[in-house]
Design an enzyme around this catalytic site. Structure first.
Site, PDB file in Angstrom:
ATOM      1  N   TYR A   1      34.543  19.221  -1.316  1.00 38.08           N
ATOM      2  CA  TYR A   1      34.470  17.882  -0.704  1.00 38.08           C
ATOM      3  C   TYR A   1      33.714  16.906  -1.621  1.00 38.08           C
ATOM      4  O   TYR A   1      34.177  15.787  -1.883  1.00 38.08           O
ATOM      5  CB  TYR A   1      33.793  18.014   0.662  1.00 38.08           C
ATOM      6  CG  TYR A   1      33.362  16.717   1.288  1.00 38.08           C
ATOM      7  CD1 TYR A   1      34.286  15.811   1.778  1.00 38.08           C
ATOM      8  CD2 TYR A   1      32.002  16.400   1.396  1.00 38.08           C
ATOM      9  CE1 TYR A   1      33.884  14.612   2.350  1.00 38.08           C
ATOM     10  CE2 TYR A   1      31.590  15.219   1.981  1.00 38.08           C
ATOM     11  CZ  TYR A   1      32.537  14.332   2.450  1.00 38.08           C
ATOM     12  OH  TYR A   1      32.119  13.143   3.019  1.00 38.08           O
TER      13      TYR A   1
ATOM     14  N   LYS B   1      34.858  13.450  -3.770  1.00 32.43           N
ATOM     15  CA  LYS B   1      34.197  12.141  -3.716  1.00 32.43           C
ATOM     16  C   LYS B   1      33.869  11.642  -5.125  1.00 32.43           C
ATOM     17  O   LYS B   1      33.975  10.447  -5.419  1.00 32.43           O
ATOM     18  CB  LYS B   1      32.941  12.223  -2.845  1.00 32.43           C
ATOM     19  CG  LYS B   1      33.239  12.486  -1.369  1.00 32.43           C
ATOM     20  CD  LYS B   1      34.122  11.389  -0.784  1.00 32.43           C
ATOM     21  CE  LYS B   1      34.407  11.574   0.692  1.00 32.43           C
ATOM     22  NZ  LYS B   1      35.281  10.506   1.252  1.00 32.43           N
TER      23      LYS B   1
ATOM     24  N   ASP C   1      49.591   8.017   7.494  1.00 33.59           N
ATOM     25  CA  ASP C   1      49.085   9.298   6.975  1.00 33.59           C
ATOM     26  C   ASP C   1      48.906   9.151   5.461  1.00 33.59           C
ATOM     27  O   ASP C   1      49.849   8.777   4.755  1.00 33.59           O
ATOM     28  CB  ASP C   1      50.116  10.393   7.298  1.00 33.59           C
ATOM     29  CG  ASP C   1      49.622  11.785   6.930  1.00 33.59           C
ATOM     30  OD1 ASP C   1      48.768  11.905   6.023  1.00 33.59           O
ATOM     31  OD2 ASP C   1      50.101  12.749   7.542  1.00 33.59           O
ATOM     32  N   LEU C   2      47.717   9.457   4.980  1.00 26.84           N
ATOM     33  CA  LEU C   2      47.423   9.282   3.546  1.00 26.84           C
ATOM     34  C   LEU C   2      48.364  10.093   2.667  1.00 26.84           C
ATOM     35  O   LEU C   2      48.599   9.736   1.511  1.00 26.84           O
ATOM     36  CB  LEU C   2      45.978   9.702   3.250  1.00 26.84           C
ATOM     37  CG  LEU C   2      44.884   8.833   3.874  1.00 26.84           C
ATOM     38  CD1 LEU C   2      43.525   9.486   3.689  1.00 26.84           C
ATOM     39  CD2 LEU C   2      44.909   7.443   3.262  1.00 26.84           C
TER      40      LEU C   2
ATOM     41  N   HIS D   1      27.255  13.989  -1.087  1.00 29.28           N
ATOM     42  CA  HIS D   1      27.638  15.305  -1.596  1.00 29.28           C
ATOM     43  C   HIS D   1      28.277  15.241  -2.998  1.00 29.28           C
ATOM     44  O   HIS D   1      28.498  16.279  -3.603  1.00 29.28           O
ATOM     45  CB  HIS D   1      28.513  16.025  -0.579  1.00 29.28           C
ATOM     46  CG  HIS D   1      27.764  16.283   0.698  1.00 29.28           C
ATOM     47  ND1 HIS D   1      26.742  17.203   0.775  1.00 29.28           N
ATOM     48  CD2 HIS D   1      27.820  15.674   1.917  1.00 29.28           C
ATOM     49  CE1 HIS D   1      26.216  17.180   1.995  1.00 29.28           C
ATOM     50  NE2 HIS D   1      26.861  16.260   2.702  1.00 29.28           N
TER      51      HIS D   1
ATOM     52  N   ASP E   1      44.764   5.322  11.453  1.00 23.43           N
ATOM     53  CA  ASP E   1      44.456   6.752  11.426  1.00 23.43           C
ATOM     54  C   ASP E   1      45.771   7.471  11.675  1.00 23.43           C
ATOM     55  O   ASP E   1      46.809   6.817  11.827  1.00 23.43           O
ATOM     56  CB  ASP E   1      43.381   7.105  12.477  1.00 23.43           C
ATOM     57  CG  ASP E   1      42.433   8.181  11.945  1.00 23.43           C
ATOM     58  OD1 ASP E   1      42.944   9.221  11.487  1.00 23.43           O
ATOM     59  OD2 ASP E   1      41.207   7.979  11.986  1.00 23.43           O
TER      60      ASP E   1
ATOM     61  N   GLY F   1      40.487  10.512   5.212  1.00 25.64           N
ATOM     62  CA  GLY F   1      40.425  11.720   4.392  1.00 25.64           C
ATOM     63  C   GLY F   1      39.638  12.802   5.097  1.00 25.64           C
ATOM     64  O   GLY F   1      39.235  12.652   6.254  1.00 25.64           O
TER      65      GLY F   1
ATOM     66  N   ARG G   1      16.133  16.435   6.590  1.00 23.31           N
ATOM     67  CA  ARG G   1      16.944  15.985   5.448  1.00 23.31           C
ATOM     68  C   ARG G   1      17.469  14.572   5.665  1.00 23.31           C
ATOM     69  O   ARG G   1      17.469  13.737   4.766  1.00 23.31           O
ATOM     70  CB  ARG G   1      18.099  16.971   5.244  1.00 23.31           C
ATOM     71  CG  ARG G   1      19.066  16.574   4.166  1.00 23.31           C
ATOM     72  CD  ARG G   1      20.101  17.670   3.896  1.00 23.31           C
ATOM     73  NE  ARG G   1      21.196  17.084   3.172  1.00 23.31           N
ATOM     74  CZ  ARG G   1      22.275  16.547   3.739  1.00 23.31           C
ATOM     75  NH1 ARG G   1      22.428  16.586   5.053  1.00 23.31           N
ATOM     76  NH2 ARG G   1      23.201  15.995   3.010  1.00 23.31           N
TER      77      ARG G   1
HETATM   78  C1  15L Z   1      29.014  13.708   4.634  1.00 24.89           C
HETATM   79  O1  15L Z   1      29.520  13.258   3.621  1.00 24.89           O
HETATM   80  C2  15L Z   1      29.847  14.150   5.773  1.00 24.89           C
HETATM   81  O2  15L Z   1      31.049  13.410   5.899  1.00 24.89           O
HETATM   82  C3  15L Z   1      29.100  14.117   7.083  1.00 24.89           C
HETATM   83  O3  15L Z   1      29.852  14.874   8.021  1.00 24.89           O
HETATM   84  C4  15L Z   1      27.682  14.685   6.941  1.00 24.89           C
HETATM   85  O4  15L Z   1      27.748  16.056   6.656  1.00 24.89           O
HETATM   86  C5  15L Z   1      26.942  13.937   5.847  1.00 24.89           C
HETATM   87  O5  15L Z   1      27.668  13.956   4.648  1.00 24.89           O
HETATM   88  C6  15L Z   1      25.548  14.532   5.593  1.00 24.89           C
HETATM   89  O6  15L Z   1      25.274  14.963   4.469  1.00 24.89           O
HETATM   90  O7  15L Z   1      24.750  14.501   6.503  1.00 24.89           O
END
Ligand code: 15L
Length: 278
Positions: free
Chosen positions: A136, A140, A51-52, A113, A33, A73, A174
């Protein structure tokens, strides 16, 4: 047999912290990290600060690694530059370092997401178009494409896990659909690191959830057998849900509040859209 050496980026984060005890007995872990080493390293763990966004720090990290679990990330929504530096440029940096080091296996922590704008009424597999719900989520989806590229172009073996939400128990309604217990994520990662037939697999990081929005047949076909069920925690999740107010947009889509943030779209059109298959 000598244990494989596996690099884990983002090791100081929540998911990394939950995974470490579950993988440390099986692999020699090189944890990484941006910060200094924690003071609880186990005998099979060592630490490399990296560091990436600094490629020079990634070559020594990847040296001698059989596999990479890339959790590093930016892990939530932010402005584009904040997300892109580690998740687009940084991801390519670590993939290039892995390739240069001769690392064959990559586990990429993708996210729900990447497909967050699918309605909650749709059951989706991994053969549908991506529908990111945030910068974000876009990063992905990019990561999944990059893994596909490295598998085809350089014969690496990659697994992109569209992680739902990793926790000891689901945090709200959810999460009853998308939750994954850390034991089950560790099992899926182990499959990704060891299954002989993986090219680029896209799977969902979810436990055995009755309310799932996802067909996780791709993971089951690789031998994944989740041992935890979100429904065992339904009272807790619903009690937590009761503390949250309704969300007019977020409650309709799988990505929840990630969809609702800055939303100025057309809910009806997004709910009814039928996207072409990729
Ligand atoms: C994710 O991808 C996030 O990294 C995490 O913090 C949550 O928000 C998760 O999704 C989620 O949808 O619960």
């Amino acid at each position: 047999m000598t244990q494989k050496t596996i690099v884990m980026t983002g090791a100081a984060g929540g998911v990394g912290t939950l995974l470490r005890p579950r993988l440390a007995g099986r692999y020699n872990l090189v944890l990484s990290d941006r910060g200094p080493a924690p003071d609880d390293l186990r005998p099979t763990e060592r630490w490399v600060t990296a560091d990436l966004t600094d490629p020079a720090s990634l070559a020594p990290l990847m040296a001698g690694a059989d596999g990479l679990i890339h959790l590093g990330g930016y892990s939530i929504e932010a402005d584009w530059d904040t997300v892109a530096a580690p998740n687009i440029i940084g991801l390519q940096n670590i993939m290039a370092a892995a390739r240069d080091a001769g690392t064959e296996r990559v586990i990429f922590a993708s996210s729900n997401h990447a497909v967050g704008f699918y309605p909650r009424t749709r059951r989706i597999g991994t053969d549908e178009a991506v529908r990111p719900d945030s910068f974000y989520g876009v990063s992905k989806a990019f990561g999944e494409a990059l893994c596909s590229f490295y598998a085809d172009k350089f014969a690496m073996r990659c697994m992109s896990i569209r992680i739902g939400n990793i926790a000891e128990r689901p945090a709200d309604k959810r999460r009853l659909a998308i939750w994954q217990h850390p034991d089950d994520l560790a099992q899926l990662i182990t499959i990704g690191l060891e299954h002989p037939d993986i090219h680029h697999a896209i799977v969902y990081g979810a436990s055995h959830n009755e309310r799932a929005w996802w067909d996780n047949g791709a993971a089951l076909a690789l031998g994944y057998r989740p041992e935890h069920s979100a429904e065992d925690h339904v009272d807790h999740a619903m009690a937590e849900q009761a503390k949250l107010g309704p969300n007019a947009v977020g409650d309709l889509f799988q990505g929840g509040t990630f969809c609702a943030a800055d939303f100025s779209g057309d809910v009806t059109r997004s709910l009814n859209a039928r996207l072409p298959r990729p």
